[in-house]
Design a protein around this motif. Structure first.
Motif, mmCIF file in Angstrom:
data_model
loop_
_atom_site.group_PDB
_atom_site.id
_atom_site.type_symbol
_atom_site.label_atom_id
_atom_site.label_comp_id
_atom_site.label_asym_id
_atom_site.label_seq_id
_atom_site.Cartn_x
_atom_site.Cartn_y
_atom_site.Cartn_z
ATOM 1 N N GLU A 1 0.830 -1.209 0.000
ATOM 2 C CA GLU A 1 0.000 0.000 0.000
ATOM 3 C C GLU A 1 0.864 1.258 0.000
ATOM 4 O O GLU A 1 0.519 2.253 -0.633
ATOM 5 C CB GLU A 1 -0.950 -0.023 1.185
ATOM 6 C CG GLU A 1 -2.016 -1.102 1.058
ATOM 7 C CD GLU A 1 -2.857 -1.271 2.313
ATOM 8 O OE1 GLU A 1 -2.675 -0.498 3.282
ATOM 9 O OE2 GLU A 1 -3.699 -2.185 2.313
ATOM 10 N N ARG A 2 1.987 1.221 0.707
ATOM 11 C CA ARG A 2 2.914 2.370 0.694
ATOM 12 C C ARG A 2 3.470 2.580 -0.713
ATOM 13 O O ARG A 2 3.564 3.706 -1.191
ATOM 14 C CB ARG A 2 4.059 2.156 1.680
ATOM 15 C CG ARG A 2 3.644 2.256 3.135
ATOM 16 C CD ARG A 2 4.854 2.177 4.042
ATOM 17 N NE ARG A 2 5.609 3.406 4.023
ATOM 18 C CZ ARG A 2 5.418 4.414 4.858
ATOM 19 N NH1 ARG A 2 4.494 4.343 5.770
ATOM 20 N NH2 ARG A 2 6.171 5.494 4.780
ATOM 21 N N ALA B 1 0.803 4.158 -2.840
ATOM 22 C CA ALA B 1 0.615 5.580 -2.556
ATOM 23 C C ALA B 1 1.719 6.420 -3.198
ATOM 24 O O ALA B 1 1.449 7.478 -3.779
ATOM 25 C CB ALA B 1 0.563 5.821 -1.050
ATOM 26 N N ALA C 1 -0.276 2.202 5.484
ATOM 27 C CA ALA C 1 -0.111 2.926 4.232
ATOM 28 C C ALA C 1 -0.382 4.411 4.430
ATOM 29 O O ALA C 1 -1.354 4.784 5.064
ATOM 30 C CB ALA C 1 -1.062 2.365 3.188
ATOM 31 N N SER D 1 -1.542 8.111 3.260
ATOM 32 C CA SER D 1 -2.444 8.641 2.242
ATOM 33 C C SER D 1 -1.603 9.388 1.223
ATOM 34 O O SER D 1 -0.434 9.673 1.451
ATOM 35 C CB SER D 1 -3.458 9.580 2.898
ATOM 36 O OG SER D 1 -2.790 10.728 3.394
ATOM 37 N N ALA D 2 -2.200 9.700 0.093
ATOM 38 C CA ALA D 2 -1.451 10.423 -0.944
ATOM 39 C C ALA D 2 -0.938 11.752 -0.403
ATOM 40 O O ALA D 2 0.126 12.215 -0.793
ATOM 41 C CB ALA D 2 -2.334 10.637 -2.163
#
Length: 177
Positions: free
Chosen positions: A65-66, A69, A115, A117-118
């Motif tokens: 997930e990282r 992103a 993760a 967030s953007a």
């Protein structure tokens, strides 16, 4: 006239050979000792083993997930990060997680594997790579520490994945992946 052989000349391994091979033999013996008795394969994995695998799968999924992103925030890095992300997916699958086999939703013990967030992804490409490298390093270190308490096969898997994480750190910071 030939020289007589030295009284100290010995046959067999030399001290340097033993010093070079000794640590490798100890590491191999340490990795294979314990937990792999003749009755263990029929018993299946213990509850602690299953929890450790689920935690490792969640950690790898968090790392994926990282990567997602960072790739979303920095599309120019996608080609460089895609192989490392794919490795993180394979690591999650090796621990029993991955696509279609989502690990339990309980939170990871460390917020570093969650993760971002953007908005939390650094704006600079280099800083984004460093943030991924930090996450990889922390996870590799936790896995290296955890493998000391794990039985044979799981310890070997954790060691392998921790080593891959350390290689990812290098590729993210110095290697120009």
């Amino acid at each position: 006239m030939p020289f007589p052989s030295s009284p100290r000349a010995r046959s067999g391994p030399r001290r340097r050979s033993l010093l070079a091979v000794g640590p490798a033999a100890l590491a191999l013996a340490g990795c294979t000792a314990g937990g792999d008795g003749p009755g263990d394969p029929e018993d299946g994995p213990s509850a602690a083993d299953r929890r450790a695998r689920a935690r490792a799968a969640r950690d790898s999924e968090g790392l994926v997930e990282r990567y997602d992103a960072v790739i979303a925030a920095h599309p120019g890095l996608a080609e460089r990060l895609r192989p490392l992300r794919a490795e993180a997916v394979r690591h999650a699958q090796a621990f029993g997680g991955g696509p279609g086999r989502k690990a339990s939703p309980s939170p990871s013990p460390s917020s570093s594997s969650a993760a971002p967030s953007a908005a939390a992804v650094p704006a600079d490409d280099k800083d984004a790579l460093v943030s991924l490298a930090v996450a990889e390093r922390e996870l590799a270190d936790r896995r290296a520490q955890a493998l000391l308490d794990m039985p044979g096969e799981l310890a070997r898997l954790l060691a392998s994945v921790a080593a891959a994480g350390a290689a990812h750190v290098y590729l993210l910071t110095e290697g120009g992946a």
